[in-house]
Scaffold this motif. Structure first.
Motif, PDB file in Angstrom:
ATOM      1  N   ARG A   1       0.753  -0.921  -0.079  1.00  0.00           N
ATOM      2  CA  ARG A   1       0.009   0.124  -0.121  1.00  0.00           C
ATOM      3  C   ARG A   1       0.823   1.351  -0.152  1.00  0.00           C
ATOM      4  NH1 ARG A   1      -3.390   2.037   5.207  1.00  0.00           N
ATOM      5  NH2 ARG A   1      -4.149   4.003   4.313  1.00  0.00           N
ATOM      6  N   THR A   2       0.377   2.323  -0.481  1.00  0.00           N
ATOM      7  CA  THR A   2       1.402   3.576  -0.473  1.00  0.00           C
ATOM      8  C   THR A   2       0.619   4.841  -0.356  1.00  0.00           C
ATOM      9  OG1 THR A   2       0.658   4.094  -2.942  1.00  0.00           O
ATOM     10  CG2 THR A   2       2.666   2.491  -2.631  1.00  0.00           C
ATOM     11  N   VAL A   3       1.466   5.686   0.560  1.00  0.00           N
ATOM     12  CA  VAL A   3       0.668   6.920   0.870  1.00  0.00           C
ATOM     13  C   VAL A   3       1.893   8.207   0.247  1.00  0.00           C
ATOM     14  CG1 VAL A   3       0.234   8.291   2.869  1.00  0.00           C
ATOM     15  CG2 VAL A   3      -0.220   5.754   2.993  1.00  0.00           C
ATOM     16  N   ALA A   4       1.399   9.028  -0.459  1.00  0.00           N
ATOM     17  CA  ALA A   4       2.361  10.134  -0.963  1.00  0.00           C
ATOM     18  C   ALA A   4       1.982  11.321   0.161  1.00  0.00           C
ATOM     19  CB  ALA A   4       1.626  10.390  -2.253  1.00  0.00           C
ATOM     20  N   GLY A   5       3.427  11.600   0.833  1.00  0.00           N
ATOM     21  CA  GLY A   5       3.399  12.505   1.486  1.00  0.00           C
ATOM     22  C   GLY A   5       4.600  12.881   2.231  1.00  0.00           C
ATOM     23  N   ASP A   6       4.873  13.803   3.000  1.00  0.00           N
ATOM     24  CA  ASP A   6       6.149  14.206   3.460  1.00  0.00           C
ATOM     25  C   ASP A   6       6.143  13.610   4.952  1.00  0.00           C
ATOM     26  OD1 ASP A   6       8.206  15.400   4.495  1.00  0.00           O
ATOM     27  OD2 ASP A   6       8.048  17.440   3.713  1.00  0.00           O
ATOM     28  N   ALA A   7       7.450  12.569   4.975  1.00  0.00           N
ATOM     29  CA  ALA A   7       7.406  12.049   6.459  1.00  0.00           C
ATOM     30  C   ALA A   7       7.915  12.782   7.607  1.00  0.00           C
ATOM     31  CB  ALA A   7       8.641  10.938   6.375  1.00  0.00           C
ATOM     32  N   THR A   8       8.185  14.230   7.251  1.00  0.00           N
ATOM     33  CA  THR A   8       8.322  15.393   8.306  1.00  0.00           C
ATOM     34  C   THR A   8       7.195  15.760   8.919  1.00  0.00           C
ATOM     35  OG1 THR A   8       8.836  17.304   6.957  1.00  0.00           O
ATOM     36  CG2 THR A   8      10.696  15.786   7.308  1.00  0.00           C
ATOM     37  N   ASP A   9       6.085  15.538   8.361  1.00  0.00           N
ATOM     38  CA  ASP A   9       4.739  15.984   8.468  1.00  0.00           C
ATOM     39  C   ASP A   9       4.294  15.210   9.716  1.00  0.00           C
ATOM     40  OD1 ASP A   9       1.895  16.678   8.798  1.00  0.00           O
ATOM     41  OD2 ASP A   9       1.751  16.846   6.634  1.00  0.00           O
TER      42      ASP A   9
END
Length: 258
Positions: free
Chosen positions: A52-60
């Motif tokens: 499964r994938t999630v597009a986003g910034d890991a610093t968020d």
């Protein structure tokens, strides 16, 4: 050996390099894997192996907390990082120098706090990606001058290592039973975008090829696939539960560092 099959895993920075290889290896062993990365298009490779994938910034912090709440992972791998700007200190500006702190350290901070705040269930594992460069001032085999173009990278990668120890202290004090550990690739990997760019900068400065630079310094290439495979094996083997930091080098099994 206990396997990782049917466990739930989150891998930040899971769209390329060792992050993608960890996604592939965990998925191949039957884990339910979620890969998080900023670039939606580059996450296609993770989806191809069943993740499964999630597009986003890991610093968020909100995004990571939400992902942990939704997935309730047994394994959280904090691997997201910025591209190192490989230049001598006198040619870097503050943005170059601090990029790793603002991404790698911040993403690790966010992920560790989210794991502690939820908290993850007892027996959960949180794996933080550091670097062999973090050993430069304590390992005589690495001369500080040999990493002269690393800017703020060395301190940042030592900091995420130290943060795992801090998190273990919190876990023990609160009786959470969460284990925080550190992955230390102990050599440059020309098979990753980051490793190749850094190796290219040093090779150019030395007037040699990338291959010559890697082989002269390390003796063999460490392939991202080896790292991914060994991390999956490490997470499945109780023998690797007690230690905090483990190093990986070409052709070797993971070895304890502290």
């Amino acid at each position: 050996m206990a396997g990782v099959g049917h466990k739930r895993a989150i891998v930040t920075g899971g769209s390329s390099g060792i992050g993608l290889e960890m996604v592939r290896s965990l998925a191949a062993q039957g884990a339910e894997v979620t890969a998080i990365a900023r670039d939606e298009s580059r996450l296609a490779a993770a989806r191809d192996c069943g993740a499964r994938t999630v597009a986003g910034d890991a610093t968020d912090a909100d995004l990571i907390a939400s992902a942990i709440d939704d997935i309730d992972p047994d394994i959280l791998i904090l691997n997201a990082g910025a591209r190192l700007v490989a230049k001598p200190l006198d040619r870097q500006n503050w943005e170059d120098f601090s990029a790793i702190w603002n991404t790698d350290v911040r993403a690790t901070f966010v992920g560790i706090q989210a794991a502690l705040d939820k908290p993850l269930r007892p027996g959960s594992r949180v794996l933080v990606t550091s670097s062999g460069a973090a050993m430069v001032m304590s390992m005589p085999a690495i001369k500080p001058e040999d990493l002269r173009m690393s800017g703020g990278y060395i301190g940042a990668k030592r900091m995420v290592w130290f943060m795992a120890h801090q998190a273990n202290a919190v876990s023990r004090e609160r009786g959470l039973g969460i284990r925080f550990q550190v992955l230390v690739p102990a050599q440059l990997m020309a098979g990753t975008d980051l490793g190749r760019s850094v190796a290219a900068a040093y090779a150019e400065a030395e007037g040699i090829t990338i291959d010559e630079h890697i082989l002269a310094r390390y003796g063999a290439h460490l392939e991202p696939r080896q790292v991914g495979r060994q991390v999956a094996e490490w997470l499945a083997d109780p023998a690797y539960t007690p230690g905090v930091a483990y190093g990986i080098r070409a052709g070797m099994q993971p070895f304890p560092l502290d």
